[in-house]
Design a protein around this motif. Sequence first.
Motif, PDB file in Angstrom:
ATOM      1  N   PHE A 293       0.034  -2.019   1.126  1.00  0.00           N
ATOM      2  CA  PHE A 293      -1.508  -1.289   0.858  1.00  0.00           C
ATOM      3  C   PHE A 293      -2.430  -0.750   1.700  1.00  0.00           C
ATOM      4  N   ALA A 294      -2.627  -1.508   2.836  1.00  0.00           N
ATOM      5  CA  ALA A 294      -3.182  -0.666   3.543  1.00  0.00           C
ATOM      6  C   ALA A 294      -2.262   0.360   4.844  1.00  0.00           C
TER       7      ALA A 294
ATOM      8  N   LEU B 132      -3.667   7.857   2.996  1.00  0.00           N
ATOM      9  CA  LEU B 132      -4.619   8.686   2.363  1.00  0.00           C
ATOM     10  C   LEU B 132      -5.214   9.049   3.191  1.00  0.00           C
ATOM     11  N   PHE B 133      -6.216   7.822   3.589  1.00  0.00           N
ATOM     12  CA  PHE B 133      -7.617   8.253   4.323  1.00  0.00           C
ATOM     13  C   PHE B 133      -7.566  10.014   5.083  1.00  0.00           C
TER      14      PHE B 133
ATOM     15  N   ALA C 179      -2.847   3.151   1.956  1.00  0.00           N
ATOM     16  CA  ALA C 179      -4.465   3.684   2.263  1.00  0.00           C
ATOM     17  C   ALA C 179      -4.859   4.892   3.447  1.00  0.00           C
ATOM     18  N   MET C 180      -4.044   4.319   4.570  1.00  0.00           N
ATOM     19  CA  MET C 180      -4.240   5.029   5.854  1.00  0.00           C
ATOM     20  C   MET C 180      -3.583   6.215   5.704  1.00  0.00           C
TER      21      MET C 180
ATOM     22  N   VAL D  47      -6.024   4.062  -7.016  1.00  0.00           N
ATOM     23  CA  VAL D  47      -5.579   3.024  -7.511  1.00  0.00           C
ATOM     24  C   VAL D  47      -7.085   1.782  -8.822  1.00  0.00           C
TER      25      VAL D  47
ATOM     26  N   ALA E 296     -11.266   8.014  -0.978  1.00  0.00           N
ATOM     27  CA  ALA E 296      -9.830   8.180  -0.421  1.00  0.00           C
ATOM     28  C   ALA E 296      -8.786   7.559  -1.695  1.00  0.00           C
ATOM     29  N   ILE E 297      -8.895   6.343  -1.839  1.00  0.00           N
ATOM     30  CA  ILE E 297      -7.674   5.696  -2.909  1.00  0.00           C
ATOM     31  C   ILE E 297      -8.642   5.442  -3.823  1.00  0.00           C
TER      32      ILE E 297
ATOM     33  N   ILE F 138       1.090   1.759  -4.031  1.00  0.00           N
ATOM     34  CA  ILE F 138       0.312   1.570  -4.747  1.00  0.00           C
ATOM     35  C   ILE F 138      -0.225   2.360  -6.052  1.00  0.00           C
TER      36      ILE F 138
ATOM     37  N   ALA G 244      -7.957  -2.086   8.799  1.00  0.00           N
ATOM     38  CA  ALA G 244      -6.594  -2.814   8.822  1.00  0.00           C
ATOM     39  C   ALA G 244      -6.203  -1.083   9.362  1.00  0.00           C
ATOM     40  N   MET G 245      -6.695  -0.747   9.223  1.00  0.00           N
ATOM     41  CA  MET G 245      -6.425   0.731   9.451  1.00  0.00           C
ATOM     42  C   MET G 245      -7.024   1.342  11.245  1.00  0.00           C
TER      43      MET G 245
ATOM     44  N   PHE H 297     -11.084  -3.420   3.445  1.00  0.00           N
ATOM     45  CA  PHE H 297      -9.558  -4.559   3.876  1.00  0.00           C
ATOM     46  C   PHE H 297      -8.878  -2.777   4.845  1.00  0.00           C
ATOM     47  N   ALA H 298      -8.516  -1.910   3.696  1.00  0.00           N
ATOM     48  CA  ALA H 298      -7.913  -1.437   4.388  1.00  0.00           C
ATOM     49  C   ALA H 298      -8.260  -0.741   5.566  1.00  0.00           C
TER      50      ALA H 298
ATOM     51  N   MET I 236     -13.252   6.060   2.807  1.00  0.00           N
ATOM     52  CA  MET I 236     -11.656   5.040   2.081  1.00  0.00           C
ATOM     53  C   MET I 236     -11.067   5.257   0.876  1.00  0.00           C
TER      54      MET I 236
END
Lengths: 326, 326, 326, 326
Positions: free
Chosen positions: D233-234, D240-241, D237-238, C283, C278-279, D183, C237-238, C233-234, C275
């Motif tokens: 969240f996205a 962090l990525f 996460a972006m 989480v 990274a997360i 998160i 979305a990015m 998802f992330a 990703m």
Amino acid sequence: MENIYTDLALEMAEQLQDGDGGYIDGVEVDNYDQNGIMVNTVRIVNESGAAAMGKAQGHYITIESPEIKVNNVAVHEEIITILTDNLARLVQGVDGTVLVIGLGNRSVTPDSLGPQVVSKVLITRHIMDDLPVGLDGLRPLCALAPGVMGMTGIETGEVVRGLVNHVKPALVVAIDALAARKISRINQTIQLTDTGISPGAGVGNRRMPLNKENLGVPVIAIGVPTVVDAAIFATDAMGLFLHQLAEEAPDAVGSGLSFIQTLENLEDSDKYAAMHAAIDPTVGNMFVTPKEIGEVVGWLSNIIANAINMAMHKGIEREDINRFMY
Amino acid sequence: MENIYTDLALEMAEQLQDGDGGYIDGVEVDNYDQNGIMVNTVRIVNESGAAAMGKAQGHYITIESPEIKVNNVAVHEEIITILTDNLARLVQGVDGTVLVIGLGNRSVTPDSLGPQVVSKVLITRHIMDDLPVGLDGLRPLCALAPGVMGMTGIETGEVVRGLVNHVKPALVVAIDALAARKISRINQTIQLTDTGISPGAGVGNRRMPLNKENLGVPVIAIGVPTVVDAAIFATDAMGLFLHQLAEEAPDAVGSGLSFIQTLENLEDSDKYAAMHAAIDPTVGNMFVTPKEIGEVVGWLSNIIANAINMAMHKGIEREDINRFMY
Amino acid sequence: MENIYTDLALEMAEQLQDGDGGYIDGVEVDNYDQNGIMVNTVRIVNESGAAAMGKAQGHYITIESPEIKVNNVAVHEEIITILTDNLARLVQGVDGTVLVIGLGNRSVTPDSLGPQVVSKVLITRHIMDDLPVGLDGLRPLCALAPGVMGMTGIETGEVVRGLVNHVKPALVVAIDALAARKISRINQTIQLTDTGISPGAGVGNRRMPLNKENLGVPVIAIGVPTVVDAAIFATDAMGLFLHQLAEEAPDAVGSGLSFIQTLENLEDSDKYAAMHAAIDPTVGNMFVTPKEIGEVVGWLSNIIANAINMAMHKGIEREDINRFMY
Amino acid sequence: MENIYTDLALEMAEQLQDGDGGYIDGVEVDNYDQNGIMVNTVRIVNESGAAAMGKAQGHYITIESPEIKVNNVAVHEEIITILTDNLARLVQGVDGTVLVIGLGNRSVTPDSLGPQVVSKVLITRHIMDDLPVGLDGLRPLCALAPGVMGMTGIETGEVVRGLVNHVKPALVVAIDALAARKISRINQTIQLTDTGISPGAGVGNRRMPLNKENLGVPVIAIGVPTVVDAAIFATDAMGLFLHQLAEEAPDAVGSGLSFIQTLENLEDSDKYAAMHAAIDPTVGNMFVTPKEIGEVVGWLSNIIANAINMAMHKGIEREDINRFMY
């Protein structure tokens, strides 16, 4: 007399018939049979009738069929339309928001009728500006299952009265599982009245009556006997047993016959009290219910929720039975 | 005789006592009272005892207390340790995976004991390599509530036998709500046996016995009577009513007294059959259960699940009661 | 490749088209639009097609509509009939008992699709001699929701294989909530295949494939993506975020544009892995699902259970939608 | 600013520190670490502090541990005692009836925290004259889970205000699942405040604040972030990525580095809005939650219910953890 049973209204009206088969002043009775489903209506129309009957003025309607407790979808659909029609007639002229109250205990099967109905009616009050696609003629409807005192510590009437003060509905419809007065009524009759309901009837204990006097708005009550108190059941069963014994084995009964007849002629309430005294030390507070109660409460909640949806939301009709319910 | 009731084992053993109060060959009986909780053990140790008792060889243990059905945490904890000890003794020497089977219908309160126990035992079989922090002495334990035939269309025994073939447990522990033979036993006794269980005892109908013969591994059964059949209940209640009437109002009973005595002396099974015939056309298949059955099943499932956790997982001890259960 | 996704079958087939728009040998594709509902069928008909696609031979059908996740009863009824027709076609010629398996975890909303379908199909196997009034053309159907390993300690495949050995059905229909590979698919597609299902797709982890090879009978799988893995998802979305930024604010992006393009051109699987790395420390294992998932799973289970009832029981037809489901 | 988050109170207080590390006038901060569990308290003690912080005067306490979301009974018991102590301190001097309100949706797992707590607290208000055996020091406690507007059509605040008018408690304790702002906070912090709660924070939408101003009695709110909005969240996460990419593969990033830094320096609220705009057309309203949310909500509701029982009922102490909860 703590509960207002519509069936008792019927029985009482019949006991009060005059010599010519007419009813007493202030009481009107109407019976009809629609494809084997019996529909009985008692109207108490004045104070004299109310005094003689010991009941509030209003309508007491009983819809009765042994097929209610059987897996017979066609008859259930017939009952849905009968209940819809009678419900619609009772609330004629009442517009505005409807508040549905599902009394009873979600986690005790025969007492879960009310909560199950709440989960099946079409809730619209919060989305009147954004209704489901393709549906017209909906009115604002909201619903709550307030739980039982044993699980919340709060009397049901307290929750409902507070809610009515804030929601300000035009109408309250309360659904409850009842304790029957006779074993023959269990899961066979749906009782409908515009005089409200005095909780405490069912498995739990809920005391403040929900009626127009207490809530300030009309209250329709829909009740179904799903259990019978164990002492009442045992007394009725003893009567059936002894009666059958006297008929089928008169020799064995012998001199006991007059004793059996004496028992039969005792007042029900005296017998119930004696039975209660005899069994209570052993078993405490018990109730009787059919083995298939799980399915039956599913069918009953479906019948009642469909009838509420159809009677309240003009846009939902007979061909929509079960359509908005999942 | 379709069910193996440990209480009946006790009663039967007593009827078979010889003149000196000794028991018949092959039957050993042991009773003790631990702080008001009665623990009765019947051991059938040879074929002659089994034939005389009409039961399989093995242990039949009954733990009995009126406090089981009351909100009394201290007594419940006492019962947990008694049940743990007896359970541990029955499975001594059996190592390896345990399969817990929760019989009964999750959605009918008095029949939900088994499924509730399943949701409370500490499941470990799938995480033996990654156990919860701080816990030693756990053995592989898995559990299933297979549902009832009315909801799945599958006989319980079929599900369990298939499962045993694949899981290959060292031991099966089956929990079930039972139908009591006497109203005085409801929610008062926990019955434990190493001879398995013949489902069909409770509210539903489940036919293939779960025992070593059918499953190929030892089967411990833990049962609690939570209901009584309505006809049995009515018969017992009639007996109590008439007995009390004869004692308290002999004049009213009069010549009926000998009739009442005749009734009392009839075989129970004859009376049940007659009662069933008398009430069945009216009410069908009904059962009797206490009003507070929701809470009681919660307590009972807690007692049994704690005892299983403590008896099976050596790392869980008395001070851990309820600790791994949420 | 752990899951057999019908949508991926479609996408893959398109990637494998030859220069003239034809499909590779052994792969047949058929698309049609029925009142705005897209129905895509991929058939893999020989070993060469299976090798090229990396999938088992068989049918992969996707029914897709954005209205699935909206309260639109009319479209849902259309989808029920489309699903019924496709399901009936896949099982043509297979007579005898049907075993429905509802995979997933009843107590985690987006994973409860399978158990909810099980509670809504018309169970008949145990009452073939005593069917509901007015119903013909029913075949034996039974159903089980075996739970998830985290709650039972038992791998789902072990329960199902054991059950199939004893019930000996002619057909298994397995329903499962899936994890989508793209956020745009969540709650928008119903996927149907006759090649079985490899559990582990959804929220839980269930490993042994349910297919003809393992179970010995045909296995139809019906799956709906109800969640998407948080890392996927992330990443998606990015991509949307950066793409939109580049389009709408090119000045702000400036020299970052080529970096964004580089990112876009990376392999999805590489981006997902990065990703995840990274997360994950922050989480752990998370999933994404819509806020209204509770209602959506109710609608989806209703659609699927109605289609199973209509495709399996010849006596249930379009006008009976929802009629035997309460 | 629609929600009062205690963690934000802490963060905000830190941002408002003066040059010497002291806090601004009217704001007092206290942090301690108890066996690895962080406890942070922010007190806003005057109008100047409230204005600077943009929050009501009162206490904002955060209890934080990564072990909350892990199966670690020993740490959970430690957290229970910390939460009990803080809760007891906040309500010191308040005697009389306690009303516990469990906000949220029973049937959506991460939103079911409140209803689950309600089912686990020790309800006594209706049995103050007939308390469980062996328990002293109980005070009247009642509880309700009023459901969510989507299922009842009634705003939560309407139900609660009506109830408070009739029950007239001395104290309201409201429990709710929250949507986290980051998160990293999901299932790691328990937030406690005596300034009430502004529902709408969690998965559903519930608007009227529950606080002393609206309800007329002190309101303690206990909240746990169990989800995070998908756009937030996205975005996180972006970040962090891209951060990790820039660190680990500077060559690949190349001229994109300054773009990544620009992105990092943007206001969070701007990024969230842009992300929302980018993904919303595709996915609508989504949330992110951990795969093991079912177990975690079970642990959390157990922790909170035990702490309420111990803080409110003087007769329940540390050795009684879980003892009255089944």
